[in-house]
Each structure stands twice: as structure tokens, then as C-alpha cells.
Design a protein around this motif. Structure first.
Motif, PDB file in Angstrom:
ATOM      1  N   MET A   1       0.839  -1.183   0.000  1.00  0.00           N
ATOM      2  CA  MET A   1       0.000   0.000   0.000  1.00  0.00           C
ATOM      3  C   MET A   1       0.880   1.241   0.000  1.00  0.00           C
ATOM      4  O   MET A   1       2.027   1.196   0.470  1.00  0.00           O
ATOM      5  CB  MET A   1      -0.958  -0.002   1.193  1.00  0.00           C
ATOM      6  N   VAL A   2       0.352   2.305  -0.565  1.00  0.00           N
ATOM      7  CA  VAL A   2       1.032   3.599  -0.580  1.00  0.00           C
ATOM      8  C   VAL A   2       0.231   4.520   0.327  1.00  0.00           C
ATOM      9  O   VAL A   2      -0.949   4.790   0.070  1.00  0.00           O
ATOM     10  CB  VAL A   2       1.128   4.176  -1.999  1.00  0.00           C
ATOM     11  N   VAL A   3       0.861   4.983   1.399  1.00  0.00           N
ATOM     12  CA  VAL A   3       0.155   5.670   2.470  1.00  0.00           C
ATOM     13  C   VAL A   3       0.836   6.991   2.767  1.00  0.00           C
ATOM     14  O   VAL A   3       2.050   7.041   2.959  1.00  0.00           O
ATOM     15  CB  VAL A   3       0.136   4.808   3.753  1.00  0.00           C
ATOM     16  N   GLY A   4       0.059   8.061   2.826  1.00  0.00           N
ATOM     17  CA  GLY A   4       0.635   9.323   3.262  1.00  0.00           C
ATOM     18  C   GLY A   4       0.146  10.518   2.479  1.00  0.00           C
ATOM     19  O   GLY A   4      -0.930  10.505   1.885  1.00  0.00           O
ATOM     20  N   THR A   5       0.967  11.562   2.493  1.00  0.00           N
ATOM     21  CA  THR A   5       0.629  12.827   1.855  1.00  0.00           C
ATOM     22  C   THR A   5       1.133  12.793   0.421  1.00  0.00           C
ATOM     23  O   THR A   5       2.305  13.066   0.149  1.00  0.00           O
ATOM     24  CB  THR A   5       1.257  14.009   2.622  1.00  0.00           C
ATOM     25  N   LEU A   6       0.242  12.452  -0.510  1.00  0.00           N
ATOM     26  CA  LEU A   6       0.638  12.360  -1.917  1.00  0.00           C
ATOM     27  C   LEU A   6       0.719  13.738  -2.569  1.00  0.00           C
ATOM     28  O   LEU A   6       1.471  13.933  -3.517  1.00  0.00           O
ATOM     29  CB  LEU A   6      -0.352  11.476  -2.685  1.00  0.00           C
ATOM     30  N   ASN A   7      -0.114  14.670  -2.101  1.00  0.00           N
ATOM     31  CA  ASN A   7      -0.130  16.047  -2.606  1.00  0.00           C
ATOM     32  C   ASN A   7      -0.469  16.155  -4.086  1.00  0.00           C
ATOM     33  O   ASN A   7      -0.185  17.174  -4.716  1.00  0.00           O
ATOM     34  CB  ASN A   7       1.203  16.751  -2.314  1.00  0.00           C
ATOM     35  N   SER A   8      -1.079  15.121  -4.659  1.00  0.00           N
ATOM     36  CA  SER A   8      -1.554  15.220  -6.042  1.00  0.00           C
ATOM     37  C   SER A   8      -2.861  16.006  -6.055  1.00  0.00           C
ATOM     38  O   SER A   8      -3.821  15.611  -5.378  1.00  0.00           O
ATOM     39  CB  SER A   8      -1.779  13.832  -6.636  1.00  0.00           C
ATOM     40  N   PRO A   9      -2.959  17.088  -6.823  1.00  0.00           N
ATOM     41  CA  PRO A   9      -4.187  17.880  -6.802  1.00  0.00           C
ATOM     42  C   PRO A   9      -5.349  17.216  -7.530  1.00  0.00           C
ATOM     43  O   PRO A   9      -6.509  17.471  -7.210  1.00  0.00           O
ATOM     44  CB  PRO A   9      -3.776  19.188  -7.491  1.00  0.00           C
ATOM     45  N   THR A  10      -5.061  16.346  -8.502  1.00  0.00           N
ATOM     46  CA  THR A  10      -6.106  15.653  -9.254  1.00  0.00           C
ATOM     47  C   THR A  10      -5.618  14.248  -9.594  1.00  0.00           C
ATOM     48  O   THR A  10      -4.428  13.932  -9.461  1.00  0.00           O
ATOM     49  CB  THR A  10      -6.447  16.382 -10.574  1.00  0.00           C
ATOM     50  N   ASN A  11      -6.528  13.428 -10.087  1.00  0.00           N
ATOM     51  CA  ASN A  11      -6.119  12.088 -10.501  1.00  0.00           C
ATOM     52  C   ASN A  11      -5.345  12.111 -11.815  1.00  0.00           C
ATOM     53  O   ASN A  11      -4.826  11.082 -12.247  1.00  0.00           O
ATOM     54  CB  ASN A  11      -7.326  11.167 -10.621  1.00  0.00           C
ATOM     55  N   GLY A  12      -5.243  13.289 -12.444  1.00  0.00           N
ATOM     56  CA  GLY A  12      -4.427  13.429 -13.641  1.00  0.00           C
ATOM     57  C   GLY A  12      -3.000  13.837 -13.367  1.00  0.00           C
ATOM     58  O   GLY A  12      -2.191  13.926 -14.299  1.00  0.00           O
ATOM     59  N   ASP A  13      -2.658  14.078 -12.109  1.00  0.00           N
ATOM     60  CA  ASP A  13      -1.293  14.424 -11.745  1.00  0.00           C
ATOM     61  C   ASP A  13      -0.356  13.284 -12.143  1.00  0.00           C
ATOM     62  O   ASP A  13      -0.679  12.103 -11.973  1.00  0.00           O
ATOM     63  CB  ASP A  13      -1.217  14.674 -10.241  1.00  0.00           C
TER      64      ASP A  13
END
Length: 520
Positions: free
Chosen positions: A204-216
Motif C-alpha cells: 500500500m502507498v500511504v501518506g501525503t501524496l499532494n496530487s491535486p487531481t487524478n491526472g497528476d
């Protein structure tokens, strides 16, 4: 007992038996007690936590909401931890909650650029296998911080399918070219690492991804389809879009004060094996997106802890917070240090665990007569640790070797209930010692093909006292034949209690004398 017939004591021991003629819409119960007994993964951006605030940590983690809920996680992937001493202070605070557990430990602290990601976990629930850096931080356009991998396995499990590689992330924020490149580089390193995990592992990938959209670009790298999808992950709440749009307000997790609740920046992405309906799995819908009308979505175990959805573009609501109540909300804000985030968490269901007798003794049974022996099959996943709803249903079939025939069919057993009893038919066509096995094929990854041994004897001419199979009435030769088998600890000579018990003593002689005296 003769060791050649013992494969190892099961949790239930060896029983001596006598022969005889999608995950879809999920209703979630998350009271304080139950929540603490599920495998709950939490992520929490603490924003430069330097120590202290023990009471706020304890309240945020173990405080009970007006609805009787508590965060009470199994492990916490924490971002924004400012040093080893701060990590230790957080661990000590977790163990200091009145009436709470005192089994919190932490992964070795790895000091990198800026604040760091570390793992806190409960040792009675989780074993930490390894800690490593998978992406090293540096100056832009490199990722600004280290991305970590924490390998864990739930207590009492052994198989690769029960292991989880947890990638802890605190990615670069912003929308400049360097910001986007830094996020992408980190995501690419994580996915490449996940592609090299041992066969069967979950991640799993857990944390603050900071991607503003799913297109990032970073988000696409983590979740998009590629020729090699072994490192691909998926948003557990199925909610693509612009995560600053108010339709996602119940997923907003930053900022608790300052600019307020304006975006979804913390996420929990899961590998494909966790997002199915067998073994280790996300407790929640595999198709429905998270609700746009309530924080208390009954179709998902995922929660943004503290966000009741009432504050959009404003600080987290404290007085009157309908999700967690005033005390817990205030504690979350205290830990935010101006721009920290609300915690997020989700629950996992753990795989089934199969158990049965290891060895079953029978006999003697009469040649040509119908005979059977009962076996008991159970799902022994620990309900004390994980609750019954936190363990997958055991699903199994059985196959025999010809001398021992189990019933045909697909069988199930839920954890915490009674075992299933199955009659195993014995082939009595040939006189003499008889041994064999059946195999229980199941979805329990620790033991997917469990072999159960059967040991006993078939007595000729329908006369159980005719131990040497010579025919006629029992005589001294039968007594001597039994004495030889007893001395050699032949399992066929294990007669008492009826069916044997793995121990050779005077009660076996008395059982044989009873058969001897009955004659033919």
C-alpha cells in the motif's frame, strides 16, 4: 505417540476419535472496542512534530466520538516527524493513554532531508520485518524527503500473502514544473520498487501524496495501467477527480487551521490483491465511490478522522463537530501546528486460518463393514485480535487418497464459530494395518493444502479380536501379535479410549482384552 505419525500439534491438539457404522455494501461497526480489534491502517501528517502534546495525541487516537467511535489504529504511518527524539515522544504518548494499550513500538528512525516519515505499530498485532528508504530526498526537482518502505505481517500469520510492504510518503506540494517532476520521480521509484516485491506480497502507498487531481503525473504513475502492473495501486475509495472540488469535501484532510479544509492531499492506495474478495482485503465497496453526502459512508471503512464535512475553505470544526466531538477535534488541531492534516484510516480483513486434527486414530474396524471417522475443520483466525468481521471466511474442499474418502462439496467456516464436522469413510475391504490421508484445500494462505493423517487397522473375518488375521476364535497367537504391535508402538495397537489417543499404556491392553474376550 510414535513421532512418525505426528506432523506437529495443531492449536486444537490431536483428537482421538472412535470409528462409527463482493465484499459489497458493508455495514460497519466501529465502536471504540471493535475498532481497536481490527487491522486498521492510519496515516497522519503531523507537520513538523517536535515532541510534547501527549494528552492531545492520546485524545486524538483513543478519544471516543459522540457516536461511540474511536480511531484506535493498529499502525500509524506518520509524516512530518522532526527527529528521533520526537518519534520516541510520540511512541511514549501512545502508550500513556489511560486504559489504552501499552504495546506501541516504532520503526527505526531514518533521518533524511526535512521532516521524516516513520511507522508506529502495536507489537501484539503486528511484526515489523524490515525498514528501508526507497526514494532519497534532495533539492528540487528531486523529491524533498525520503520515501520509506515498512514491511509488516500480522501476528500469527506466516505466508507471503499475509505480508504488506507499506510505502510511507510525504510528497512535494505545488503545481510548478519542478513540483510535478519531484512527485513523479518519487512515485516512479515507489512503483519500480513494488514491482520487485516477492511473489504474493501485498503493498500500500500511504501518506501525503499532494496530487491535486487524478491526472497528476505522480498519481497516474502509481495507479495507471502499464505493461507490468505488479506495482500498480488503486484508490480504496474510488474517487477520481479534482480533489479541491467541494464534491470531495468529506475527503478533505488539510488544513485543519490556517487556510482550512480545502483539499484532499493524504491518500491510501492499495495493491490489487487487497482490493478483491478473498484473503487480505479492504473492508468496503470495490466499486462505489466514497459518499458525497456523509462522512459516515456505510459502504467504506475509510474515514477522514475529524472531518464532518461542515467546513469547506475554513478551519476544522471543533465545537459541535458531529464526527468526532469537540475534544477529539481540538486534539487533532493541536497536533496540526498550523498546517497539519487530519488523520485518515481504513480497515483490512485478514486471511482465514485453517485448523483440524493432525492425526486421527481409528480401529480396529471389521473387514467389509461400513466405517467412518469424524474430522473437525475450523477457521482459527483470531477473533480476539481482529474480531470475527475482521477475518475472511474459510473456504475449502477435501480430497482423499482412496482408502479415506471425504464428502464432496464446497465448504465454509467463519472465524469464531463452531468447527465443521465431516464424516470420512474408511475403506475396509482389506484386512490389516491401514493408514492414509486426506487433503484440505483452502483459501488459508498459511496452509493452503493441509494434510490430515489417518492410522488404524482393519480386522479380518469381522472378528476384532483376531489380531493376526488367521481366522477363527482369538487365541494366544493373537495375544502375541497384539503384544508385538504394542511394543513397536504401532498406531493400530492404540485402542483406548475407543479409537486411540496417541498414548500407549495399560488402558490399551484392557481394550484389547475386551475384544479378545468377546470372541468371534
Amino acid at each position: 505417540m510414535n513421532s512418525q505419525y505426528k506432523r506437529g500439534m495443531s492449536p486444537r491438539g490431536i483428537r482421538a476419535m472412535g470409528a462409527s457404522a463482493c465484499v459489497g455494501a458493508v455495514a460497519l461497526s466501529m465502536s471504540a472496542g471493535e475498532a481497536s480489534a481490527q487491522f486498521r491502517v492510519a496515516s497522519w501528517n503531523l507537520n513538523n512534530y517536535t515532541g510534547g502534546l501527549a494528552s492531545s495525541i492520546q485524545t486524538a487516537v483513543y478519544g471516543v466520538s459522540p457516536g461511540g467511535q474511536s480511531m484506535s489504529p493498529t499502525l500509524i504511518v506518520a509524516q512530518g516527524v522532526a527527529g528521533d527524539a520526537a518519534a520516541e515522544a510520540f511512541r511514549v504518548a501512545l502508550n500513556g493513554a489511560a486504559g489504552g494499550p501499552i504495546d506501541w513500538a516504532r520503526a527505526p528512525y531514518v533521518d533524511g532531508p526535512g521532516t521524516d516519515v516513520t511507522l508506529f505499530y502495536r507489537t501484539t498485532r503486528v511484526v515489523l520485518l524490515n525498514t528501508q528508504v526507497v526514494s532519497t530526498g534532495g533539492a528540487l526537482p528531486l523529491p524533498p524527503r525520503n520515501a520509506m518502505r515498512f514491511d509488516v505481517i500480522p501476528v500469527a500469520y506466516d505466508s507471503p500473502e499475509s505480508k504488506i510492504a507499506i510505502y510511507g510518503v510525504h510528497a512535494q506540494a505545488g503545481v510548478t514544473g519542478n513540483d510535478i517532476q519531484a512527485r513523479f520521480t518519487e512515485a516512479d521509484r515507489i512503483r519500480s520498487n513494488a514491482e520487485l516485491l516477492p511473489a504474493g506480497w501485498n503493498f500500500m502507498v500511504v501518506g501525503t501524496l499532494n496530487s491535486p487531481t487524478n491526472g497528476d503525473a505522480a498519481y497516474v504513475e502509481l495507479t495507471g495501467s502499464q505493461p507490468n502492473n505488479s506495482g500498480r495501486s488503486t484508490d480504496c475509495v474510488r474517487s477520481p477527480g479534482n480533489w479541491q472540488d467541494t464534491s470531495f469535501k468529506f475527503l478533505f484532510n488539510t488544513n485543519t487551521i490556517g487556510t482550512g479544509m480545502v483539499a484532499r492531499v493524504s491518500q491510501l492506495l492499495l495493491s490489487t490483491p487487497i482490493l478483491d474478495t478473498d484473503g487480505m482485503q479492504y473492508i468496503g465497496s470495490l466499486s462505489l465511490p466514497f459518499s458525497t453526502t456523509t462522512f459516515n459512508d456505510p459502504n467504506h471503512s475509510f474515514r477522514t478522522w475529524g472531518n464532518d464535512g461542515s467546513q469547506v475553505g475554513a478551519p476544522l470544526r471543533i465545537v459541535g463537530n458531529t464526527m468526532v466531538g469537540q475534544a477529539v477535534a481540538q486534539a487533532i488541531v493541536d497536533l496540526a501546528a498550523g498546517s497539519g492534516h487530519t488523520p485518515i484510516f481504513a480497515d483490512l480483513k485478514l486471511p482465514a486460518r485453517v485448523d483440524s486434527e493432525d492425526v486421527l486414530f481409528f480401529g480396529p474396524v471389521a473387514q467389509g463393514a461400513p466405517a467412518s471417522i469424524n474430522i473437525h475443520v475450523s477457521n482459527v483466525g483470531s477473533t480476539a485480535l481482529w474480531t470475527a468481521s475482521g477475518i475472511d471466511t474459510l473456504k475449502y474442499t477435501m480430497v482423499g487418497d482412496g482408502n479415506f474418502t471425504p464428502p464432496v462439496g464446497n465448504f465454509t467456516d467463519s472465524a469464531g464459530g463452531a468447527s465443521n464436522t465431516h464424516a470420512i469413510s474408511i475403506n475396509t475391504s482389506v484386512a490389516g494395518p491401514l493408514s492414509g490421508s486426506i487433503t484440505i484445500n483452502s483459501n488459508a494462505p498459511d496452509e493452503p493444502a493441509r494434510v490430515v493423517l489417518f492410522v488404524g487397522s482393519v480386522q479380518g473375518s469381522g472378528c476384532l479380536g483376531d489380531w493376526d488375521h488367521s481366522g477363527g476364535q482369538p487365541n494366544s497367537s493373537d495375544f502375541l501379535a497384539y503384544l508385538n504391535d504394542y511394543s513397536a508402538q504401532n498406531p493400530a495397537a492404540d485402542l483406548a479410549p475407543p479409537g486411540g489417543n496417541g498414548v500407549f499404556d495399560s488402558s490399551d491392553f484392557l481394550a484389547f482384552l475386551n475384544l479378545y474376550s468377546q470372541g468371534c
